[in-house]
Design a protein around this motif. Structure first.
Motif, PDB file in Angstrom:
ATOM      1  N   ALA A 389      50.345  17.149   3.714  1.00 30.11           N
ATOM      2  CA  ALA A 389      49.340  16.901   2.913  1.00 30.11           C
ATOM      3  C   ALA A 389      48.406  15.606   4.052  1.00 30.11           C
ATOM      4  O   ALA A 389      48.691  14.560   3.737  1.00 30.11           O
ATOM      5  N   LYS A 390      47.070  15.710   4.947  1.00 23.72           N
ATOM      6  CA  LYS A 390      46.280  14.430   5.146  1.00 23.72           C
ATOM      7  C   LYS A 390      45.083  14.702   5.961  1.00 23.72           C
ATOM      8  O   LYS A 390      44.800  16.083   5.781  1.00 23.72           O
ATOM      9  N   SER A 391      44.502  13.541   6.143  1.00 24.78           N
ATOM     10  CA  SER A 391      43.019  13.971   5.982  1.00 24.78           C
ATOM     11  C   SER A 391      42.551  12.578   6.790  1.00 24.78           C
ATOM     12  O   SER A 391      42.974  12.031   7.164  1.00 24.78           O
ATOM     13  N   GLY A 392      41.295  12.902   7.443  1.00 22.28           N
ATOM     14  CA  GLY A 392      40.905  11.351   8.339  1.00 22.28           C
ATOM     15  C   GLY A 392      39.152  11.722   8.949  1.00 22.28           C
ATOM     16  O   GLY A 392      38.845  12.833   9.102  1.00 22.28           O
ATOM     17  N   GLN A 393      38.794  10.931   9.459  1.00 19.79           N
ATOM     18  CA  GLN A 393      37.711  10.661  10.145  1.00 19.79           C
ATOM     19  C   GLN A 393      37.584   9.878  11.273  1.00 19.79           C
ATOM     20  O   GLN A 393      38.439   8.377  11.499  1.00 19.79           O
ATOM     21  N   GLU A 394      37.392  10.296  12.220  1.00 19.10           N
ATOM     22  CA  GLU A 394      36.939   9.080  14.103  1.00 19.10           C
ATOM     23  C   GLU A 394      35.982   9.451  13.587  1.00 19.10           C
ATOM     24  O   GLU A 394      34.765  10.276  14.016  1.00 19.10           O
ATOM     25  N   HIS A 395      35.391   8.388  14.464  1.00 20.30           N
ATOM     26  CA  HIS A 395      33.832   7.944  14.971  1.00 20.30           C
ATOM     27  C   HIS A 395      33.897   7.109  17.003  1.00 20.30           C
ATOM     28  O   HIS A 395      34.790   6.017  16.252  1.00 20.30           O
ATOM     29  N   HIS A 396      33.910   7.657  17.512  1.00 19.96           N
ATOM     30  CA  HIS A 396      34.379   7.319  19.106  1.00 19.96           C
ATOM     31  C   HIS A 396      32.861   7.207  19.514  1.00 19.96           C
ATOM     32  O   HIS A 396      31.801   8.211  20.201  1.00 19.96           O
ATOM     33  N   THR A 397      32.568   6.080  20.111  1.00 22.57           N
ATOM     34  CA  THR A 397      31.666   5.643  20.947  1.00 22.57           C
ATOM     35  C   THR A 397      31.880   5.098  22.310  1.00 22.57           C
ATOM     36  O   THR A 397      33.129   3.818  22.001  1.00 22.57           O
ATOM     37  N   TYR A 432      46.208  12.208  -0.094  1.00 24.69           N
ATOM     38  CA  TYR A 432      45.518  12.551  -1.078  1.00 24.69           C
ATOM     39  C   TYR A 432      47.115  12.483  -2.328  1.00 24.69           C
ATOM     40  O   TYR A 432      48.009  13.087  -2.684  1.00 24.69           O
ATOM     41  N   ALA A 433      46.400  11.586  -2.905  1.00 23.18           N
ATOM     42  CA  ALA A 433      47.432  10.573  -3.663  1.00 23.18           C
ATOM     43  C   ALA A 433      48.317  11.340  -5.036  1.00 23.18           C
ATOM     44  O   ALA A 433      49.478  11.378  -5.299  1.00 23.18           O
ATOM     45  N   THR A 457      41.767  15.257  -3.637  1.00 23.01           N
ATOM     46  CA  THR A 457      40.822  13.817  -4.163  1.00 23.01           C
ATOM     47  C   THR A 457      41.514  12.702  -3.061  1.00 23.01           C
ATOM     48  O   THR A 457      42.866  13.112  -3.351  1.00 23.01           O
ATOM     49  N   GLU A 458      40.681  12.947  -2.234  1.00 21.59           N
ATOM     50  CA  GLU A 458      41.411  11.442  -1.029  1.00 21.59           C
ATOM     51  C   GLU A 458      40.838  10.313  -1.285  1.00 21.59           C
ATOM     52  O   GLU A 458      40.577   9.731  -2.668  1.00 21.59           O
ATOM     53  N   ARG A 459      42.644   9.300  -1.098  1.00 20.94           N
ATOM     54  CA  ARG A 459      42.148   7.691  -0.828  1.00 20.94           C
ATOM     55  C   ARG A 459      42.634   7.361   0.323  1.00 20.94           C
ATOM     56  O   ARG A 459      43.668   7.802   0.697  1.00 20.94           O
ATOM     57  N   LEU A 460      41.482   6.209   0.431  1.00 18.71           N
ATOM     58  CA  LEU A 460      41.917   5.714   1.771  1.00 18.71           C
ATOM     59  C   LEU A 460      42.600   4.766   2.058  1.00 18.71           C
ATOM     60  O   LEU A 460      43.525   3.888   1.304  1.00 18.71           O
ATOM     61  N   ALA A 461      44.298   5.130   2.971  1.00 19.98           N
ATOM     62  CA  ALA A 461      45.310   4.893   3.944  1.00 19.98           C
ATOM     63  C   ALA A 461      44.760   3.595   4.169  1.00 19.98           C
ATOM     64  O   ALA A 461      45.487   2.811   4.672  1.00 19.98           O
ATOM     65  N   THR A 462      44.042   3.790   5.284  1.00 20.80           N
ATOM     66  CA  THR A 462      44.538   2.944   6.697  1.00 20.80           C
ATOM     67  C   THR A 462      43.320   3.548   7.405  1.00 20.80           C
ATOM     68  O   THR A 462      42.515   4.065   7.170  1.00 20.80           O
ATOM     69  N   GLU A 463      42.616   2.119   7.968  1.00 20.78           N
ATOM     70  CA  GLU A 463      41.742   1.612   9.209  1.00 20.78           C
ATOM     71  C   GLU A 463      41.791   1.088  10.060  1.00 20.78           C
ATOM     72  O   GLU A 463      42.493   0.244   9.780  1.00 20.78           O
ATOM     73  N   PHE A 464      41.477   1.769  11.425  1.00 15.62           N
ATOM     74  CA  PHE A 464      41.961   1.096  12.722  1.00 15.62           C
ATOM     75  C   PHE A 464      40.529   1.176  13.017  1.00 15.62           C
ATOM     76  O   PHE A 464      39.554   1.982  13.278  1.00 15.62           O
ATOM     77  N   LYS A 465      39.788  -0.008  14.024  1.00 11.51           N
ATOM     78  CA  LYS A 465      38.731  -0.838  14.595  1.00 11.51           C
ATOM     79  C   LYS A 465      39.248  -1.106  16.085  1.00 11.51           C
ATOM     80  O   LYS A 465      39.984  -1.888  15.748  1.00 11.51           O
ATOM     81  N   ALA A 466      39.083  -0.499  17.127  1.00 11.25           N
ATOM     82  CA  ALA A 466      39.092  -0.662  17.981  1.00 11.25           C
ATOM     83  C   ALA A 466      38.289  -0.735  19.333  1.00 11.25           C
ATOM     84  O   ALA A 466      37.542   0.127  19.218  1.00 11.25           O
ATOM     85  N   THR A 467      38.284  -2.276  20.227  1.00 12.43           N
ATOM     86  CA  THR A 467      37.187  -1.942  21.851  1.00 12.43           C
ATOM     87  C   THR A 467      37.802  -2.239  22.650  1.00 12.43           C
ATOM     88  O   THR A 467      38.681  -2.866  22.515  1.00 12.43           O
ATOM     89  N   THR A 468      37.020  -2.051  23.729  1.00 13.72           N
ATOM     90  CA  THR A 468      37.711  -1.680  24.928  1.00 13.72           C
ATOM     91  C   THR A 468      36.752  -2.237  25.900  1.00 13.72           C
ATOM     92  O   THR A 468      35.802  -1.881  26.274  1.00 13.72           O
TER      93      THR A 468
END
Length: 759
Positions: A389-397, A432-433, A457-468
């Motif tokens: 099980a896994k879930s996630g969000q992505e936002h790319h600009t 899903y802890a 119930t979701e629990r935030l595990a990691t966040e990654f922010k990258a700029t190029t």
């Protein structure tokens, strides 16, 4: 140097158009396009099975021309002739003008291996996904959605290309399974290409080109029904709104059951694409595009390996998941672009894209109980099941701008590309802890699929922010009659910040890294006639530690990996331009790969690993006669790990195949028109023995296979056709999606009937 296969251009050949629908003969852009004169066919069919075990793409110009003259900076542009049609009968499987090299040129002017799977081929084969369309490309293999990733996960010449997928020339690395309902063509550029595309691209890149609005009103509807309750409905509606404006709407709905006698796996997809263009063929063109894709599937993760092979019968006949399984993903992408054209043929295109992506999955991984062997396996053998099980969000600009111009420097023609790219990428992963990791067991011959409840119930595990930030320049110089030199440089700065709030201390501290790298590209082309191009090329690439949105304390201190690609090849256009042929010999080297030997002084991975892949490829695409279309490829690959870690396990890897690098691949698809109403065809896909990636010393192997497909089409009248596709004609059991822990079988035989109406 006359072409021995040349013949007069037949009446049914139409003048190719640029992807924007503007006839190249009159376009304000400098790259004027000679009709592609592609080469001879005949290779492949008889030799495929024995070794297995061991655009707009040249649309016609049938519609009336629209000529526009528009002032630009006080001057009148040359007349612009806007043409186009989507009559597939006038098209071939050839690539036409391609944008894979960031400049609109014929494929023969790109000094690298390039395969284009165009909309005609996709339609004829009845392909309905990005993955299935890529089955036409030698050198591509598929990895299962594991290792923290879901969605399309491909390998190109043995190197991961999960982060090297593009949409209209802009990065599309979000984790989702792509559809082809709005795809005009898929371009696969092989070899290191960081000078053009930035980080990644060791084995190459895969670019999806979207369908574009054109200055005509015409529509197409496809309705497909088939075995396993398959239904797919597509609408493609193009409206001419003014002399320089058009709107195109593509919509799709797809439903179907998966493999297995219990038919538990399924797919349910919905898609919508809206594209509006204003100022087509004028000095200033604007485009607004919105893309939406949503699928709610019950995923099929195959079965665990057994004694080094895919689990035998009856596992391929059944789905061992549960009714409560799901994969629910969405992609919403908005793109704005502006193109300015000068009277001298120069152009500046700037695009801004904002994409939001979400994913959520609860899947089943199945394996036999301990002690199971092929000898004692029977219908009552216990099958254990656990959750993935896994879930996630992505936002790319993304913001990307490209300036194209032609100049005369020192008496030589130069085609210049100057560009810049900015990317802001945000990704989060959740767990899903409270979800229980095991699922009820079942039996091999009578699997139960009753759903179970779970705490999702979701629990935030990691966040990654990258700029190029990337800046690049490339010049194509006509250094002498028949000779062209391509040279380019790109400077990239990549910065990644990684938060780990879902991990226990001390693994919850923030990590970051910044790298600045220079990429190079050099190519030499000898083109003694319009029909022939010989080339040699060299290119570099780099992979940062944060390519796929993750760090650990060691990788955050590790510099990027580096790779290079060297290639020689030839491209011919024969039979009056109706058939294209290419061949290439290439070597890709990753010469400082990360390995698990740790430099304890710096707490970083050593960049001492090395691997290479040698590739020999042949490909044909086009028409042999006005009735006979063909698309075929043959590839040989030798991938080897040259240097690994100093541990005993690392040393065992040296000299081994790194996985997902089969030594032989081939594909063939051909159709023949009988009279004015009937068309028949078919094809083969062949892959030699393969094994999962990153399991070098493992004994797991998937056997080679040859799969056959067939096509029959009947033209009812001018606007309506009915087509029957039979995929996997002989119901071959084969495995084309591999991971270290399991192998998933390819699709069983399916029959699909499609009614196409154009009006």
């Amino acid at each position: 140097m006359a072409n021995p296969f040349a013949r007069p251009t037949p009446a049914w050949r139409k003048q190719p158009c640029r992807p924007d629908g503007i006839s190249s003969a009159h376009a304000p852009l400098a790259a004027s396009h000679k009709a592609l004169l592609p080469l001879g066919a005949m290779m492949l069919a008889a030799s495929v099975s024995g070794w297995a075990q061991g655009s707009a793409s040249a649309p016609g110009a049938d519609s009336p021309n629209v000529t526009a003259t528009t002032p630009a900076e006080g001057k009148a542009l040359a007349p612009v002739t806007v043409t186009g049609t989507r009559d597939r009968a006038a098209q071939t499987y050839q690539s036409g003008i391609t944008s894979a090299g960031k400049m609109p040129v014929p494929a023969k002017d790109i000094p690298q291996s390039l395969t284009v799977v165009n909309e005609k081929l996709i339609h004829d084969q009845g392909k309905d996904s990005f993955k299935s369309a890529l089955e036409n490309v030698v050198g591509i293999t598929f990895e299962a959605g594991e290792g923290g990733r879901v969605g399309d996960n491909i390998r190109l010449r043995g190197f991961s290309a999960a982060g090297d997928i593009y949409l209209d020339g802009m990065r599309d690395m979000a984790q989702y399974n792509r559809d082809v309902f709005n795809t005009d063509r898929v371009e696969v550029l092989r070899g290191a290409a960081s000078m053009l595309f930035g980080r990644g691209s060791t084995g190459g890149i895969v670019n999806q080109v979207s369908k574009q609005p054109r200055l005509m009103t015409e529509h197409e509807v496809n309705a497909t029904i088939g075995s396993n309750n398959y239904q797919r409905y597509q609408g493609d509606f193009n409206f001419k709104l003014a002399d320089d404006a058009a709107l195109r709407i593509n919509a799709m709905t797809t439903d179907g059951d998966g493999r297995g006698d219990n038919a538990g796996a399924s797919t349910h997809r919905r898609g919508l694409a809206l594209d509006y263009r204003l100022g087509i063929g004028t000095a200033n063109e604007f485009q607004v595009s919105y893309y939406h894709l949503h699928y709610n599937d019950k995923p099929d993760w195959g079965f665990a390996w057994l004694n080094g092979r895919p689990a035998p019968s009856p596992t391929h006949r059944y789905w061992y998941g549960l009714e409560s399984d799901f994969q629910n993903d969405k992609a919403d992408v908005l793109t704005l672009s502006h193109t300015h054209r000068w009277a001298d043929g120069s152009s500046l295109k700037t695009s801004v894209r904002d994409g939001h992506y979400s994913r959520a999955m609860w899947a089943t991984q199945s394996s036999f109980a301990a002690g199971t062997t092929a000898a004692n396996l029977n219908d009552n053998t216990v099958v254990n099941r656990r959750s993935n099980a896994k879930s996630g969000q992505e936002h790319h600009t993304f913001v990307q701008t490209d300036y194209l111009t032609s100049t005369q420097w020192f008496g030589r023609k130069n085609s210049l590309l100057v560009g810049a790219e900015y990317a802001a990428e945000n990704a989060s992963r959740s767990t899903y802890a409270a979800l229980v990791g095991t699922k009820p067991s079942t039996t091999a011959g009578n699997p139960g699929s009753t759903g179970i409840s779970g705490n999702l119930t979701e629990r935030l595990a990691t966040e990654f922010k990258a700029t190029t930030l990337g800046l690049y320049v490339q010049d194509t110089i006509e250094v002498a009659p028949y000779w062209k030199l391509v040279g380019g440089l790109r400077l990239d700065n990549f910065k990644g910040d990684y938060q780990r709030p879902g991990n226990p201390a001390p693994n919850n501290t923030a990590l970051s890294r910044s790298d600045t790298l220079l990429s190079k590209r050099l190519g030499l082309m000898y083109q003694p006639t319009d029909e022939v191009s010989y080339y040699a090329s060299y290119g570099t690439s780099f992979n940062t530690s944060g390519d796929l949105y993750q760090f650990d304390p060691t990788s955050a201190n590790t510099a990027p990996e580096s790779s290079r690609n060297m290639e020689i090849g030839a491209k011919w256009e024969l039979y009056g331009g109706d058939l294209s042929f290419r061949t290439a010999l290439a070597r890709t080297e990753k010469y400082n790969e990360r390995n698990t030997d740790i430099d304890t002084a710096n707490n970083a991975y050593l960049l001492s690993g090395k691997r290479h892949a040698n590739a020999l490829e042949f490909e044909i695409a086009g028409r042999i006669t006005p009735q006979w279309d063909v698309f075929a490829g043959l590839g040989f690959l030798k991938a080897v790990i040259d240097q690994s870690g100093s541990s005993a396990a690392g040393q065992l890897e040296v000299g081994q195949n790194p996985g997902l690098s089969p030594t032989r691949q081939a594909n063939l698809f051909t159709t023949y028109r009988i009279g004015t109403q009937w068309r028949i065809g078919g094809g083969l896909t062949a892959v030699s023995q393969n094994k999962p990636a990153n399991s070098v010393t493992s004994l797991n192997r998937a056997p080679g296979y040859v799969k056959a497909d067939a096509l029959v089409e009947y033209k009812i009248n001018e606007g309506n056709t009915v087509k029957l596709n039979v995929d996997n004609l002989f119901d071959k059991v084969y495995y084309n999606t591999l991971y270290r822990g399991f192998a998933a079988p390819g699709d069983a035989r399916s029959v699909r009937l499609t009614l196409t109406s154009r009006f």
